[in-house]
Every structure is written in C-alpha cells, then in structure tokens.
Design a protein around this motif. Structure first.
Motif, PDB file in Angstrom:
ATOM      1  N   GLY A  22      41.712  27.589  44.412  1.00  0.00           N
ATOM      2  CA  GLY A  22      41.749  28.726  43.483  1.00  0.00           C
ATOM      3  C   GLY A  22      42.020  30.028  44.192  1.00  0.00           C
TER       4      GLY A  22
ATOM      5  N   PRO B 122      40.217  36.241  42.410  1.00  0.00           N
ATOM      6  CA  PRO B 122      39.521  37.231  43.235  1.00  0.00           C
ATOM      7  C   PRO B 122      38.558  36.589  44.245  1.00  0.00           C
ATOM      8  N   ALA B 123      37.777  35.591  43.801  1.00  0.00           N
ATOM      9  CA  ALA B 123      36.805  34.967  44.711  1.00  0.00           C
ATOM     10  C   ALA B 123      37.523  34.242  45.851  1.00  0.00           C
TER      11      ALA B 123
ATOM     12  N   GLU C  42      46.506  27.478  45.312  1.00  0.00           N
ATOM     13  CA  GLU C  42      46.567  28.128  43.991  1.00  0.00           C
ATOM     14  C   GLU C  42      47.567  27.361  43.135  1.00  0.00           C
ATOM     15  N   LYS C  43      47.128  26.993  41.937  1.00  0.00           N
ATOM     16  CA  LYS C  43      47.988  26.115  41.130  1.00  0.00           C
ATOM     17  C   LYS C  43      49.228  26.821  40.580  1.00  0.00           C
ATOM     18  N   HIS C  44      49.165  28.144  40.386  1.00  0.00           N
ATOM     19  CA  HIS C  44      50.345  28.847  39.877  1.00  0.00           C
ATOM     20  C   HIS C  44      51.292  29.208  41.016  1.00  0.00           C
TER      21      HIS C  44
ATOM     22  N   ARG D 158      50.684  36.862  36.129  1.00  0.00           N
ATOM     23  CA  ARG D 158      50.434  36.332  34.787  1.00  0.00           C
ATOM     24  C   ARG D 158      49.232  37.059  34.222  1.00  0.00           C
TER      25      ARG D 158
ATOM     26  N   ARG E 195      42.228  37.787  33.373  1.00  0.00           N
ATOM     27  CA  ARG E 195      41.113  38.321  32.612  1.00  0.00           C
ATOM     28  C   ARG E 195      40.558  39.516  33.367  1.00  0.00           C
ATOM     29  N   GLY E 196      41.111  40.655  33.067  1.00  0.00           N
ATOM     30  CA  GLY E 196      40.493  41.864  33.615  1.00  0.00           C
ATOM     31  C   GLY E 196      41.226  42.462  34.792  1.00  0.00           C
TER      32      GLY E 196
ATOM     33  N   THR F  23      39.752  45.334  36.448  1.00  0.00           N
ATOM     34  CA  THR F  23      38.876  46.376  36.992  1.00  0.00           C
ATOM     35  C   THR F  23      38.567  46.148  38.470  1.00  0.00           C
TER      36      THR F  23
ATOM     37  N   ALA G 131      44.899  21.369  42.606  1.00  0.00           N
ATOM     38  CA  ALA G 131      43.937  20.307  42.933  1.00  0.00           C
ATOM     39  C   ALA G 131      43.780  19.422  41.705  1.00  0.00           C
TER      40      ALA G 131
ATOM     41  N   ASP H  55      33.454  32.410  39.256  1.00  0.00           N
ATOM     42  CA  ASP H  55      33.254  31.794  37.937  1.00  0.00           C
ATOM     43  C   ASP H  55      33.026  30.288  38.017  1.00  0.00           C
TER      44      ASP H  55
ATOM     45  N   GLY I 199      32.685  44.209  32.116  1.00  0.00           N
ATOM     46  CA  GLY I 199      33.810  44.063  33.048  1.00  0.00           C
ATOM     47  C   GLY I 199      33.358  43.910  34.484  1.00  0.00           C
TER      48      GLY I 199
ATOM     49  N   GLY J  81      32.824  40.614  36.092  1.00  0.00           N
ATOM     50  CA  GLY J  81      33.005  39.267  36.662  1.00  0.00           C
ATOM     51  C   GLY J  81      33.779  39.277  37.975  1.00  0.00           C
ATOM     52  N   ILE J  82      34.808  40.130  38.048  1.00  0.00           N
ATOM     53  CA  ILE J  82      35.621  40.186  39.271  1.00  0.00           C
ATOM     54  C   ILE J  82      34.743  40.696  40.419  1.00  0.00           C
TER      55      ILE J  82
END
Ligand SMILES: Cc1cc2nc3c(=O)[nH]c(=O)nc-3n(C[C@H](O)[C@H](O)[C@H](O)COP(=O)(O)OP(=O)(O)OC[C@H]3O[C@@H](n4cnc5c(N)ncnc54)[C@H](O)[C@@H]3O)c2cc1C
Length: 419
Positions: free
Chosen positions: A16, A19-20, A39-41, A46, A49-50, A52, A135, A294, A304, A306-307
C-alpha cells in the motif's frame, strides 16, 4: 506447466502506497533498511479520501529538512477553519496559536503529497517502489507471515520479507488474509465525491455547510472545488434513482454561489461513492506482520484526521523498527507490539470522538429536514475566540505527537532479507 513466479526478497515489504505506506517506506529507506513498497495503482493520480496536510505532518517534514521544498508545491493554507450551520457562520478552529512552525492546515491534492514522498525516498538506494503491483495473497510459513503474492501487468511475483507491513487501507487484503479481524464501530454516512469548477469571486477557503438534512464540504483545490456531499449510509442507490438533477439541485441550494456550475455533473459517472467505516484491530500484528494506518484502524472523515494518524503511525513504526530492520535477523513480535502500544491510545481517543460526533451531530443533521441553527455551545466559538484553539490543537496536532527519531544513513546501505 504453471509459470514459476519471480521472487523479490527484502528486509521490509510494505503493501500500500498511501500516506502510511509511503511515509514508512521513506523513513525506513532513509535509515538504510532495504524496503519495498507495493502499490496496486499505476500512479497516485486518482481521487483519494482527503487532501489535508496537518501542522503535525508539516512538523515531520520540518524535522526531515523537507519543509520549504514541500511547501513549494501548489497548496492552500487555512488558518481559520469555518463551518456554516444553517445561516450562521461558525469559526471552529484557529491554527494560528499552535506551537509549531506551520500555523495552518495545508490543503494539497494527495497525489502531489505522495509523489513528493516517492521522489524523496528514491534518493535512498534502499528504497524500491513497485507501482501497478497488487498484493493478492499472503505467503505464510508455519506461524509466520513471510511475504505476499503479487499481480503485475508483467506477470506474477512473490515478495518475501523479514517484516511485512499492511498499509493497504480500510479494505486491507493483507489483514483479512492474516485473519486479523477488526472491531467495527459503525458510521451513519457515506460521501459522494465530485468536482465543480472554481471561479473568480468564490470564497477562498475550504469550508463545510450543514442544513436541512444535508452536509456539503467544499475543498478549494485552486482551479476547482473538490466537493464531498454527505448522505445517510446505504442511500446512494436511492439518490441515483432520483437522477443527477436532484443532486445538482441540493448542491446549489446548499452553496448558492455554485448556481449553474452543477451542470458540470453530466451523470453519476462524474460522482464517486466513498464509503465511510470506523473500525480498529484488537491486535495489530502477528509474527512477521504489522498493520498500520487505516489497515489497523479505519478512520471516519470527521475532523479530517485519518491521514494525520496514518503518518503518525508510520513515524512511530520507523522510530521503533528502523534500527532493527537496518541490521540483520528477524524482527521480534515484542517490537511489533511496541508499535501498537504506542499508537493504540491516541487512535482510541480520536476514533471515540469521531463516533460521538457521528452519532450526536452527523446522524441528527442528516435525519432533519428544516433549516437548522447551531446549538448554544457552538455559538460560544463566535464570542470567545480562545475556544477555537482547542479543536485546532486536536485536529492539527492530534494526541501523542510523534517526532522523527530514526537516523538518516547517507551510505544508504541496503540489507537484504535474512531468510
Ligand atoms: C470520504 C472520506 C473522506 C476523508 N477525508 C479525509 C481528510 O480530508 N483528511 C484526512 O486526514 N483523512 C480523511 N479521511 C481518512 C483518510 O482517507 C484515511 O484515514 C487515510 O487515507 C489512511 O491512509 P492509509 O495510508 O492508511 O490508507 P489509504 O490512504 O487507503 O492507502 C492505502 C493504499 O494501499 C493501496 N492498496 C490497497 N490494496 C492494495 C493491494 N492489495 N496491493 C497493493 N496496494 C494496495 C491503495 O491503492 C492505497 O494507495 C477520509 C476518509 C473518507 C472515507
């Protein structure tokens, strides 16, 4: 005959590149630990989510000597965060008094942030990033997680590591396959995510409006508004059945300055549904595997934050694991438990507050119909500016602030897997 998958070995493999994952990958490679991020992308471009970037994340950038370069990237700075409840504008969080270099919240498209981290990480020879690498299964040997099976456009791979990190977000495949089951706390809403153009004369600042059973968040991304329209959980299909015109009307009623621009939404193809979840693993690790961000605790968009938590998890994990990972030998379960111990309490507190706000504020607003006005205690924020410092500290700095303790290894020694 079955194709024999190519094998990549490393000290630490992070699944993944959010951010983490990107922050941890950068910090471990900076400390000289041979690190692979999957990273799958194919790119970071794209809808995430967010957007900030919190003062505490900017403080981490400062500690890494990257602050000035980072802020050269296009961004907006918000010093006073406002919310509009009914017809009343409430100044909610004043960041100007925070005891940090950055006394503002930076809004920056997340792909720019992740691209920046990737560029910085690539300065270290111990860093490898595989984009378009998904993965698809775990490799378990005895009790120990030893790697992941990976699908790429070129074929399949096996990535083997002394330590696997699950940073693959709220729908983490890695945690599921490792049979780590989160406790769910529920969320009353989902979010419709779309863009409308920004025009001269529009408000400069990012803001939110609550009224008549609806919530709209508008993030100023310079040339367009990133809009988040909050809907009661599970009602997306119902709304879709009413047609795109119904959504346009609601948005224009909530933000009249957007009048005419909602026409930019041609159909629901222009609208993404982001599902909201709040959950947390009772156990964030097992031999050979640690979950962060996450994947360990899915965050609600409320506040806001989570990041910010994902970044703080990454910094704490690097502080504890960078040194053992830049040596040889296995990483003990005790060390993984230390990461959970360090980050679990701040996560519990913030998720607890998010759940209370979801129940007491969001659910009630979404269940209402008529015009609303702010409760008395929120009106105090207008009369007593000092109150705005508390939400600013909670959102901007969080609880138990992490600092970069892991060292930079300029020789970038890459240690290969011990097994
Ligand atoms: C609607 C909504 C709005 C939000 N708004 C904000 C906000 O404004 N500010 C804020 O701070 N937080 C916000 N959040 C919370 C925030 O998005 C998360 O807490 C944060 O993104 C967690 O970061 P992460 O790196 O742990 O996971 P993610 O950001 O989810 O990153 C996970 C990465 O893993 C990749 N991945 C997934 N599966 C695989 C796989 N099998 N193989 C390889 N790669 C994989 C994904 O492509 C992704 O890049 C919001 C959440 C929601 C639901």
């Amino acid at each position: 005959m079955d194709e024999i998958p190519q094998t990549i070995s490393c000290r630490c493999c992070i699944v993944g590149g959010g951010p983490a994952g990107m922050m941890l990958g950068f910090l471990l490679a900076r400390a000289g630990a041979d690190t692979l991020v999957l990273e799958k992308h194919q790119d970071f471009f794209r809808d995430f989510r967010g957007d900030t970037i919190h003062p505490s994340t900017l403080e981490i950038m400062d500690e890494l000597g990257l602050y000035d370069e980072f802020l050269k990237l296009p961004h907006q700075e918000t010093r006073l965060l406002k919310a509009q409840v009914g017809e009343t504008e409430l100044p909610m969080a004043d960041f100007t008094h925070l005891p940090t270099r950055a006394k503002f919240l930076a809004f920056m498209p997340q792909w720019d942030f992740l691209d920046f981290l990737a560029r910085q990480a690539k300065h270290y020879p111990a860093f490898r990033l595989e984009m378009g690498a998904e993965a698809i299964g775990l490799i378990v040997e005895g009790e120990r997680v030893a790697g992941v099976k990976v699908k790429t456009a070129q074929g399949s791979l096996e990535a083997r590591a002394d330590l696997m990190i699950a940073a693959d977000g709220r729908s983490s495949l890695v945690r599921r396959e490792a049979r780590l089951v989160p406790k769910e706390f529920g969320a009353p809403m989902d979010v419709l995510w779309f863009r409308l153009s920004w025009k001269e004369g529009d408000p400069e600042q990012t803001f939110g409006r609550m009224d008549g059973g609806q919530i709209l968040v508008l993030i100023n991304r310079g040339t367009y508004w990133q809009c988040g329209y909050v809907i009661p959980k599970g009602t997306a299909l119902e709304l879709k059945a009413q047609g795109i015109a119904a959504l346009k009307e609601r948005v224009e009623n909530l933000a009249p300055f957007l009048q005419g621009r909602a026409a930019e939404l041609k159909s629901f193809d222009d609208v993404n549904l982001l599902t909201v979840a709040v959950d947390r693993l009772p156990l964030w690790h097992k031999p050979g595997l640690l979950c962060i961000g996450d994947a360990a605790h899915a965050m609600s968009p409320v506040g806001g934050v989570g990041i910010n938590l994902a970044i703080q998890d990454a910094v704490a994990a690097a502080n504890i694991l960078a040194e053992p990972l830049s040596g040889a030998g296995p990483v003990s379960n005790e060390l993984l438990a230390q990461v959970q111990k360090r980050r679990e309490w701040p996560t519990k507190v913030i998720q607890g507050l998010q759940v209370v706000i979801q129940k007491r504020v969001i659910s009630r607003v979404l269940a209402g119909t008529g015009t609303i006005s702010p409760p008395w205690f929120l009106r105090l924020f207008i009369r007593f500016p000092v109150l705005r410092c508390f939400p600013a500290a909670l959102v901007g700095l969080g609880i138990r602030r992490e600092h970069v303790l892991s060292n930079e290894r300029l020789d970038g020694t890459a240690n290969s897997a011990s097994g």
